[in-house]
Design an enzyme around this catalytic site. Structure first.
Site, PDB file in Angstrom:
ATOM      1  N   CYS A 136       0.832  -1.205   0.000  1.00 15.60           N
ATOM      2  CA  CYS A 136       0.000   0.000   0.000  1.00 15.60           C
ATOM      3  C   CYS A 136       0.869   1.258   0.000  1.00 15.60           C
ATOM      4  O   CYS A 136       1.352   1.685   1.056  1.00 15.60           O
ATOM      5  CB  CYS A 136      -0.931  -0.013   1.214  1.00 15.60           C
ATOM      6  SG  CYS A 136      -1.977   1.442   1.316  1.00 15.60           S
ATOM      7  N   CYS A 139      -0.489   4.128   2.073  1.00 17.39           N
ATOM      8  CA  CYS A 139      -0.229   4.006   3.514  1.00 17.39           C
ATOM      9  C   CYS A 139       1.241   4.282   3.836  1.00 17.39           C
ATOM     10  O   CYS A 139       1.557   4.986   4.786  1.00 17.39           O
ATOM     11  CB  CYS A 139      -0.549   2.592   4.006  1.00 17.39           C
ATOM     12  SG  CYS A 139      -2.051   1.886   3.340  1.00 17.39           S
ATOM     13  N   ASP A 140       2.137   3.706   3.062  1.00 16.99           N
ATOM     14  CA  ASP A 140       3.545   3.684   3.465  1.00 16.99           C
ATOM     15  C   ASP A 140       4.473   4.574   2.646  1.00 16.99           C
ATOM     16  O   ASP A 140       5.639   4.766   3.009  1.00 16.99           O
ATOM     17  CB  ASP A 140       4.061   2.230   3.418  1.00 16.99           C
ATOM     18  CG  ASP A 140       3.275   1.341   4.370  1.00 16.99           C
ATOM     19  OD1 ASP A 140       2.842   1.852   5.419  1.00 16.99           O
ATOM     20  OD2 ASP A 140       3.073   0.155   4.066  1.00 16.99           O
TER      21      ASP A 140
END
Ligand code: NAP
Length: 309
Positions: A136, A139-140
């Site tokens: 992701c 997200c990261d």
């Protein structure tokens, strides 16, 4: 014969969608039973720090979000079974849900079984999960400012992840197993024109190496068998997702990839059976959007009982 109590609401799935549904539904007094699965927590269990979950400016660990959501649901009367639902009968009311040889009955059901990222399937990928291996970028990605990363895949997700990562990373290498992308032309063009992205065609990752975190990958050219080592800080795997819908086959409408098809993002073709989170949503796939879906489904359950009691 053993008598089975009919529940008001059974929620299948223990990730953010299922747990958010449980918090709302239990505050309404429906005392939901959550069949949360063995791994009880979904994809958040595979993450480390989550920086984009509203309310946590310093970030919060994915598993901690799940622990807190469960506590909150339990406080209002939610009960949990940490096993996988193995079958379902939606042909007549009350609906029946099976966990191996145990049968549960319920007037309404929220399906929040989620989807799993597909992974390359090498041992070192598991070893570095959450420590440089991610599925992701949203997200990261921000953890990779001025770093070198690779993205694996050739579909729209891989293009999107690669482009998003260029906002942070110093370089993005797209590793694809063939000599042509599957992605839409417009996405391919954007990637190929971006100076930060380079493509490594006909290649697969054979091994991910590092000390505590990812430090390099060994890639193999599939035609020649030639191997080389690339120094990288992050590996983003974007080779697709698989919705967890096996038990609903033939019982609920699904698309060609197995995602449940909904009406108004919540309702299924079966009265009193609702859907939330990644099990139908292949697009947004965020903990927060899954949570929102859970809330919508719980509010639909309330509406159902208002109409049917
Ligand atoms: P996808 O279209 O199924 O593409 C998966 C890619 O991963 C393919 O290129 C595939 O290679 C590769 N792959 C699969 N297994 C692999 C393995 N074991 N090792 C290495 N590579 C592997 O999946 P997706 O990209 O997640 O997209 C899913 C759907 O969402 C698509 O319909 C897509 O159009 C849509 N989507 C749209 C957008 C957008 O419009 N902005 C964004 C994201 C997703 P091969 O090509 O060789 O099979």
């Amino acid at each position: 014969m053993m008598c089975v109590m009919t529940e008001k609401l059974i929620i299948i799935g223990g990730g953010p969608a299922g747990l958010s549904a449980a918090i709302y539904a239990s505050r309404e007094g429906f005392e939901p039973l959550v069949i949360a699965g063995f791994a009880a927590g979904g994809q958040l269990l595979l993450t480390t720090v989550v920086e984009n979950f509203p309310g946590f400016p310093d970030g919060i660990d994915g598993p901690e979000i799940i622990i807190q959501m469960r506590k909150q649901a339990e406080k209002f009367g939610t009960r949990f079974i940490n096993e996988n639902a193995t079958g379902i009968d939606l042909s007549s009311k009350p609906y029946k849900i099976f966990v191996e040889d145990k049968k549960y009955e319920s007037e309404t059901v929220i399906i929040a079984t989620g989807a799993d990222s597909m992974w390359i399937g090498i041992d070192s990928e598991k070893k570095f999960m959450g420590r440089g291996v991610s599925s992701c970028a949203t997200c990261d990605g921000p953890f990779y400012k001025d770093k070198d990363v690779v993205v694996v895949g050739g579909g729209d997700s891989a293009m999107e992840e690669a482009l998003f990562l260029t906002r942070f990373a110093k370089s993005v290498k797209l590793i694809h197993r063939r000599d042509a992308f599957r992605a839409s032309k417009i996405m391919q063009d954007k990637v190929l024109q971006n100076p930060k992205v380079s493509v490594i065609w006909n290649s697969v990752i054979e091994e991910i190496k590092g000390d505590k975190k990812v430090g390099s990958v060994i890639i193999k050219e599939v035609n020649t068998g030639e191997r080389k080592e690339l120094q990288v800080d992050g590996v983003f795997v974007a080779i697709g997702h698989k919705p967890n819908t096996d038990i609903f086959k033939g019982k609920l409408e699904m698309d060609a990839k197995g995602y449940l098809v909904t009406k108004n993002e919540v309702e299924t073709g079966v009265t009193g059976v609702f859907v939330a989170g990644d099990v139908y949503d292949s697009y947004y796939r965020q903990a927060v959007t899954a949570s929102a879906g859970g809330v919508k489904a719980a509010l639909k359950v309330r509406e159902y009982f208002a109409e049917h009691s």
